[in-house]
Design a protein around this motif. Sequence first.
Motif, PDB file in Angstrom:
ATOM      1  N   PRO A 189      32.857  -5.355 -41.572  1.00  0.00           N
ATOM      2  CA  PRO A 189      32.572  -4.740 -40.334  1.00  0.00           C
ATOM      3  C   PRO A 189      33.322  -5.007 -39.240  1.00  0.00           C
ATOM      4  O   PRO A 189      34.155  -6.177 -39.394  1.00  0.00           O
ATOM      5  N   PHE A 190      33.288  -4.249 -38.377  1.00  0.00           N
ATOM      6  CA  PHE A 190      33.696  -4.539 -36.865  1.00  0.00           C
ATOM      7  C   PHE A 190      32.878  -4.911 -36.003  1.00  0.00           C
ATOM      8  O   PHE A 190      32.261  -4.105 -35.464  1.00  0.00           O
ATOM      9  N   PRO A 191      32.769  -6.201 -35.435  1.00  0.00           N
ATOM     10  CA  PRO A 191      31.485  -6.525 -34.630  1.00  0.00           C
ATOM     11  C   PRO A 191      32.349  -6.910 -33.209  1.00  0.00           C
ATOM     12  O   PRO A 191      33.411  -6.973 -33.048  1.00  0.00           O
ATOM     13  N   VAL A 192      31.365  -6.551 -32.362  1.00  0.00           N
ATOM     14  CA  VAL A 192      31.584  -6.518 -30.916  1.00  0.00           C
ATOM     15  C   VAL A 192      30.591  -7.482 -30.529  1.00  0.00           C
ATOM     16  O   VAL A 192      29.388  -7.172 -30.334  1.00  0.00           O
ATOM     17  N   HIS A 193      30.781  -8.685 -30.158  1.00  0.00           N
ATOM     18  CA  HIS A 193      29.771  -9.725 -29.862  1.00  0.00           C
ATOM     19  C   HIS A 193      29.393  -9.863 -28.381  1.00  0.00           C
ATOM     20  O   HIS A 193      30.471  -9.295 -27.539  1.00  0.00           O
ATOM     21  N   SER A 194      28.297 -10.414 -27.950  1.00  0.00           N
ATOM     22  CA  SER A 194      28.023 -10.617 -26.465  1.00  0.00           C
ATOM     23  C   SER A 194      28.117  -9.385 -25.830  1.00  0.00           C
ATOM     24  O   SER A 194      28.623  -9.113 -24.444  1.00  0.00           O
ATOM     25  N   ALA A 195      27.707  -8.158 -26.552  1.00  0.00           N
ATOM     26  CA  ALA A 195      27.938  -6.736 -26.023  1.00  0.00           C
ATOM     27  C   ALA A 195      27.184  -6.460 -24.825  1.00  0.00           C
ATOM     28  O   ALA A 195      27.798  -5.710 -23.840  1.00  0.00           O
ATOM     29  N   ASP A 196      26.025  -7.021 -24.566  1.00  0.00           N
ATOM     30  CA  ASP A 196      25.413  -6.825 -23.223  1.00  0.00           C
ATOM     31  C   ASP A 196      25.864  -7.452 -22.295  1.00  0.00           C
ATOM     32  O   ASP A 196      25.253  -7.401 -21.065  1.00  0.00           O
ATOM     33  N   ARG A 197      26.690  -8.342 -22.349  1.00  0.00           N
ATOM     34  CA  ARG A 197      27.405  -9.096 -21.146  1.00  0.00           C
ATOM     35  C   ARG A 197      28.821  -8.704 -21.153  1.00  0.00           C
ATOM     36  O   ARG A 197      29.707  -9.616 -20.253  1.00  0.00           O
ATOM     37  N   ALA A 198      29.395  -7.901 -21.511  1.00  0.00           N
ATOM     38  CA  ALA A 198      30.740  -7.305 -21.555  1.00  0.00           C
ATOM     39  C   ALA A 198      31.008  -6.867 -20.489  1.00  0.00           C
ATOM     40  O   ALA A 198      30.602  -5.998 -19.615  1.00  0.00           O
ATOM     41  N   SER A 199      32.118  -7.620 -19.794  1.00  0.00           N
ATOM     42  CA  SER A 199      33.012  -6.984 -18.564  1.00  0.00           C
ATOM     43  C   SER A 199      33.860  -5.834 -18.890  1.00  0.00           C
ATOM     44  O   SER A 199      33.937  -5.427 -19.896  1.00  0.00           O
ATOM     45  N   ALA A 200      34.342  -4.974 -17.886  1.00  0.00           N
ATOM     46  CA  ALA A 200      35.264  -4.077 -17.973  1.00  0.00           C
ATOM     47  C   ALA A 200      36.556  -4.420 -18.661  1.00  0.00           C
ATOM     48  O   ALA A 200      36.920  -3.840 -19.774  1.00  0.00           O
ATOM     49  N   GLU A 201      36.889  -5.872 -18.646  1.00  0.00           N
ATOM     50  CA  GLU A 201      37.996  -6.226 -19.165  1.00  0.00           C
ATOM     51  C   GLU A 201      37.862  -6.598 -20.785  1.00  0.00           C
ATOM     52  O   GLU A 201      38.345  -6.315 -21.713  1.00  0.00           O
ATOM     53  N   ASP A 202      36.403  -6.840 -21.139  1.00  0.00           N
ATOM     54  CA  ASP A 202      36.188  -7.175 -22.401  1.00  0.00           C
ATOM     55  C   ASP A 202      35.925  -5.896 -23.150  1.00  0.00           C
ATOM     56  O   ASP A 202      36.165  -5.730 -24.378  1.00  0.00           O
ATOM     57  N   ALA A 203      35.409  -4.715 -22.374  1.00  0.00           N
ATOM     58  CA  ALA A 203      35.343  -3.658 -22.942  1.00  0.00           C
ATOM     59  C   ALA A 203      36.337  -2.882 -23.414  1.00  0.00           C
ATOM     60  O   ALA A 203      37.016  -2.468 -24.527  1.00  0.00           O
ATOM     61  N   GLU A 204      37.626  -3.004 -22.610  1.00  0.00           N
ATOM     62  CA  GLU A 204      38.914  -2.530 -22.699  1.00  0.00           C
ATOM     63  C   GLU A 204      39.549  -3.224 -24.022  1.00  0.00           C
ATOM     64  O   GLU A 204      40.188  -2.476 -25.057  1.00  0.00           O
ATOM     65  N   ARG A 205      39.400  -4.635 -24.233  1.00  0.00           N
ATOM     66  CA  ARG A 205      39.890  -5.230 -25.209  1.00  0.00           C
ATOM     67  C   ARG A 205      39.448  -5.191 -26.645  1.00  0.00           C
ATOM     68  O   ARG A 205      40.119  -4.844 -27.714  1.00  0.00           O
ATOM     69  N   ALA A 206      37.912  -4.833 -26.517  1.00  0.00           N
ATOM     70  CA  ALA A 206      37.437  -4.248 -27.685  1.00  0.00           C
ATOM     71  C   ALA A 206      37.777  -2.930 -28.076  1.00  0.00           C
ATOM     72  O   ALA A 206      37.984  -2.600 -29.320  1.00  0.00           O
ATOM     73  N   ALA A 207      37.661  -1.920 -27.293  1.00  0.00           N
ATOM     74  CA  ALA A 207      38.345  -0.809 -27.389  1.00  0.00           C
ATOM     75  C   ALA A 207      39.724  -0.633 -28.129  1.00  0.00           C
ATOM     76  O   ALA A 207      39.854   0.041 -29.167  1.00  0.00           O
ATOM     77  N   LYS A 208      40.741  -1.465 -27.677  1.00  0.00           N
ATOM     78  CA  LYS A 208      41.869  -1.698 -28.062  1.00  0.00           C
ATOM     79  C   LYS A 208      41.942  -1.970 -29.537  1.00  0.00           C
ATOM     80  O   LYS A 208      42.822  -1.449 -30.556  1.00  0.00           O
ATOM     81  N   ALA A 209      40.969  -3.029 -29.810  1.00  0.00           N
ATOM     82  CA  ALA A 209      40.925  -3.477 -31.193  1.00  0.00           C
ATOM     83  C   ALA A 209      40.267  -2.625 -31.772  1.00  0.00           C
ATOM     84  O   ALA A 209      40.705  -2.542 -33.393  1.00  0.00           O
ATOM     85  N   LEU A 210      39.280  -1.904 -31.659  1.00  0.00           N
ATOM     86  CA  LEU A 210      38.652  -0.799 -32.638  1.00  0.00           C
ATOM     87  C   LEU A 210      39.628   0.465 -32.991  1.00  0.00           C
ATOM     88  O   LEU A 210      39.711   0.760 -33.971  1.00  0.00           O
ATOM     89  N   VAL A 211      40.704   0.746 -31.963  1.00  0.00           N
ATOM     90  CA  VAL A 211      41.606   1.667 -32.306  1.00  0.00           C
ATOM     91  C   VAL A 211      42.504   1.221 -33.243  1.00  0.00           C
ATOM     92  O   VAL A 211      42.846   1.895 -34.146  1.00  0.00           O
ATOM     93  N   ASP A 212      42.955  -0.204 -33.184  1.00  0.00           N
ATOM     94  CA  ASP A 212      43.863  -0.514 -34.159  1.00  0.00           C
ATOM     95  C   ASP A 212      43.214  -0.686 -35.682  1.00  0.00           C
ATOM     96  O   ASP A 212      43.881  -0.314 -36.621  1.00  0.00           O
ATOM     97  N   ARG A 213      41.913  -0.975 -35.435  1.00  0.00           N
ATOM     98  CA  ARG A 213      41.264  -1.203 -36.768  1.00  0.00           C
ATOM     99  C   ARG A 213      40.923   0.296 -37.448  1.00  0.00           C
ATOM    100  O   ARG A 213      41.155   0.506 -38.634  1.00  0.00           O
ATOM    101  N   VAL A 214      40.536   1.331 -36.807  1.00  0.00           N
ATOM    102  CA  VAL A 214      40.053   2.669 -37.340  1.00  0.00           C
ATOM    103  C   VAL A 214      41.476   3.206 -37.846  1.00  0.00           C
ATOM    104  O   VAL A 214      41.524   3.773 -38.788  1.00  0.00           O
ATOM    105  N   LEU A 215      42.684   2.991 -37.068  1.00  0.00           N
ATOM    106  CA  LEU A 215      43.911   3.576 -37.593  1.00  0.00           C
ATOM    107  C   LEU A 215      44.682   2.810 -38.718  1.00  0.00           C
ATOM    108  O   LEU A 215      45.260   3.419 -39.589  1.00  0.00           O
ATOM    109  N   SER A 216      43.920   1.833 -39.049  1.00  0.00           N
ATOM    110  CA  SER A 216      44.482   0.920 -40.117  1.00  0.00           C
ATOM    111  C   SER A 216      43.820   1.086 -41.442  1.00  0.00           C
ATOM    112  O   SER A 216      43.682   0.495 -42.424  1.00  0.00           O
ATOM    113  N   VAL A 217      42.660   1.958 -41.580  1.00  0.00           N
ATOM    114  CA  VAL A 217      41.601   1.957 -42.387  1.00  0.00           C
ATOM    115  C   VAL A 217      42.353   2.203 -43.850  1.00  0.00           C
ATOM    116  O   VAL A 217      41.709   1.909 -44.896  1.00  0.00           O
ATOM    117  N   PRO A 218      43.198   3.277 -43.882  1.00  0.00           N
ATOM    118  CA  PRO A 218      43.862   3.679 -45.238  1.00  0.00           C
ATOM    119  C   PRO A 218      44.219   2.257 -45.820  1.00  0.00           C
ATOM    120  O   PRO A 218      44.568   2.558 -47.099  1.00  0.00           O
TER     121      PRO A 218
END
Length: 256
Positions: A189-218
């Motif tokens: 699983p791809f988890p994002v912790h402390s989601a209800d306290r995420a800052s704009a910077e946290d959200a940006e980092r999480a989005a970048k990590a998710l993009v890397d993860r979904v593109l590496s699925v194969p």
Amino acid sequence: MRVLWVFAHPEPRSLNGSLRDAGVAALREHGHEVRESDLYAMGWDPVVRAADYGHDPAERLDVGAASERALREGLLSPDVVAEQEKLAWSDTVVVQFPLWWYGLPAMLKGWFDRVFVKGFAFGLHDPVTGRAMRYGEGPLEGRRVLPVVTIGARESSIGPRGVNGDLEQLLFPLTHGTFWYTGMAPLPPFPVHSADRASAEDAERAAKALVDRVLSVPEAEPLPFRRQNGGDYDDDLVLRPDLAPGRTGLDVHLDR
């Protein structure tokens, strides 16, 4: 990839919404095909009803038998059929949701309840051995599936000794009991912790990590669950005593 992105959050402007948007956009920019099931936006009905199967409400409802018959006879509710067609088209599935009360939002649970009917997602048998095709085999075999889950709890509390428990074990009913059961290969699983306290910077980092993860699925390694019919279990579907000797619990079903 042909990706079905199943999204279960009521607010498109949420952290979940921004993560979904980033992931879907990146997939399309890299030439992958994406179809979406935004369950709240669709007004998805999560409740199993006799009407899903063209069943006479005056008669006793056996959900498994009625759903299998409706699938075979073309009587399934059109909204269920539409979701099954998306799944049949896909080779990759992303299932995104917030972890609520240690489980799936009711909307998403109801999507599985209604769409994964007998004959479509389970209920097949090997024509040679007669054994049920499940846990590594089955109608949805050949698909990879990535759970994307936002969690209100801090990362330190999600683990083998954290008060909230280990995430892989919390999601075992989904990854093993739903995905692996139907033949899909679940990715970690791809988890994002402390989601209800995420800052704009946290959200940006999480989005970048998710993009890397979904593109590496194969290239990603699925969770190494044991196959039911691979020789690790006896005829009563109990793990052989020479495997993970002296151990019990959910981890024994992982070959590691």
